[in-house]
Design an enzyme around this catalytic site. Structure first.
Site, PDB file in Angstrom:
ATOM      1  N   PHE A   1      56.073  59.912  29.309  1.00  0.00           N
ATOM      2  CA  PHE A   1      55.517  60.593  30.477  1.00  0.00           C
ATOM      3  C   PHE A   1      54.005  60.400  30.532  1.00  0.00           C
ATOM      4  CE2 PHE A   1      53.569  64.499  32.226  1.00  0.00           C
ATOM      5  CZ  PHE A   1      54.010  64.386  33.527  1.00  0.00           C
TER       6      PHE A   1
ATOM      7  N   GLY B   1      45.519  67.362  33.326  1.00  0.00           N
ATOM      8  CA  GLY B   1      45.398  66.283  34.300  1.00  0.00           C
ATOM      9  C   GLY B   1      44.404  65.220  33.878  1.00  0.00           C
TER      10      GLY B   1
ATOM     11  N   ASP C   1      55.385  63.327  22.079  1.00  0.00           N
ATOM     12  CA  ASP C   1      54.104  63.188  22.756  1.00  0.00           C
ATOM     13  C   ASP C   1      53.251  62.173  21.997  1.00  0.00           C
ATOM     14  OD1 ASP C   1      51.604  63.502  23.959  1.00  0.00           O
ATOM     15  OD2 ASP C   1      51.740  65.683  24.044  1.00  0.00           O
TER      16      ASP C   1
ATOM     17  N   GLY D   1      53.610  67.992  27.935  1.00  0.00           N
ATOM     18  CA  GLY D   1      53.720  68.930  29.044  1.00  0.00           C
ATOM     19  C   GLY D   1      55.123  69.412  29.348  1.00  0.00           C
TER      20      GLY D   1
ATOM     21  N   SER E   1      46.868  70.250  27.900  1.00  0.00           N
ATOM     22  CA  SER E   1      46.363  68.874  27.885  1.00  0.00           C
ATOM     23  C   SER E   1      44.832  68.863  27.979  1.00  0.00           C
ATOM     24  CB  SER E   1      47.022  68.062  29.001  1.00  0.00           C
ATOM     25  OG  SER E   1      46.800  66.684  28.828  1.00  0.00           O
TER      26      SER E   1
END
Length: 337
Positions: A218, A84, A269, A300, A166
């Protein structure tokens, strides 16, 4: 959900996936709802409960274990630290809980998912410190004379694996550096390896994948920059040692003794190049490191669609990594399950 009434002089400065808003006067708004509002798939095959691991900060972690296991030995422990961008996320978010269900069941492991303080209210190194305190809680359980049998009857404290997604992957890396080989600070708990899932590393110089990656990704660069802007210590840059393992102010990892590390990243990514360089440098320096890249997958992907073929393949890779580095000699017979 907290509520802020905007005046003519107050405006929104930053926003993160609908879960966090920062205003021009420094005030913070956080939603009580998760960014990923998906159903919780709790079918009873995995048991779970919450525990406070830091009373002073009221920080909690969530414990998971398979309801039924064919094994006659205690189970490895797998820490899963949520992502996050250091700014949003929680052990309670359904995407995190659903992935922990899968980890516990398919890895046949005790899964521990800790929360940590979030930025910008608590900038780095707060999250790293909380990750360490969550491990010290586990050490206390292993040493305690008043045992919580829910955990101790099934957990093999000599077979701990630390993983993060992450920002959680960044925390896992920094814990690996702090603890060193064999994690003597945690005895009798012993770390056997680390699993870095799309680790959130940064730096002031753009990589090729960051500079040329799709803006509609994303996790796009605008959001990456926003997360770092809100989470690095005030006055610092993304070359901070906790952000960039190879920054000009970062201690050299060449001479550090590290436990085995598995690095996983999606081929689409934007953080791919940083994960690739991280793995290659550590391997050049003689560390036990594995790098797996999933072609075409976004940041993710394993929690966004945990039932995808790529996510299923990843689970097998993690399972093999645990089997390869578990110390079978430390396994103890279960008293009951």
């Amino acid at each position: 959900m907290s509520k802020i009434t905007l005046t003519s002089h107050l405006h929104e400065v930053d926003e993160c996936r609908g879960a966090l808003r920062v205003y021009s006067d420094g005030s913070i708004w956080r939603s009580s709802k998760p960014s990923f509002d998906v159903p919780v798939n709790d079918d009873g095959s995995v048991l779970w409960k919450d525990v406070i691991f830091d009373d002073s900060l009221n920080l909690q972690l969530r414990l998971y274990k398979p309801a039924i296991s064919p094994s006659f030995t205690k189970l490895p422990i797998f820490y899963y630290i949520h992502g996050g961008g250091f700014c949003i996320g929680s052990r309670t978010w359904p995407n995190c809980q659903n992935y922990c269900f899968k980890l516990a069941l398919e890895l046949q492991a005790v899964v521990i998912s800790p929360d940590y303080r979030l930025a910008p209210e608590n900038r780095l190194p707060a999250a790293i410190e909380d990750g360490f305190m969550a491990l010290k809680w586990l050490q206390a359980q292993a040493k305690s004379e008043t045992l919580d049998t829910w955990l101790t009857d099934v957990a093999d404290f000599g077979n701990l694996f630390i993983s993060g997604d992450s920002a959680g992957g960044n925390i896992a890396h920094n814990l690996a550096v702090r603890l060193g080989t064999g994690s003597p600070e945690l005895a009798p708990v012993q770390v056997r390896g680390y699993v870095l899932l799309a680790p959130f590393f940064g730096g002031t110089m753009r990589t090729k994948s960051e500079a040329e990656g799709p803006k509609e990704a994303f996790l796009n660069m605008e959001l990456i920059d926003r997360f770092w802007r809100l989470s690095v210590p005030v006055g610092d840059t993304t070359d901070h040692p906790l952000v960039n393992p190879f920054g000009s102010y970062s201690p050299s990892l060449e001479s550090m003794a590290l436990d085995p590390i598995l690095v996983v990243v999606g081929g689409s990514d934007l953080l791919k190049d940083r994960a690739d360089v991280y793995a290659k440098r550590l391997k050049t320096w003689g560390k036990k490191i594995e790098y797996v890249e999933f072609e075409g997958q976004q940041h993710g992907f394993f929690t966004i669609d945990p039932n995808s073929d790529a996510a299923k393949e990843l689970m097998l890779i993690i399972k093999r990594f645990i089997d390869d580095y578990s110390c079978l000699d430390s396994r103890q017979q279960l008293k009951h399950f």
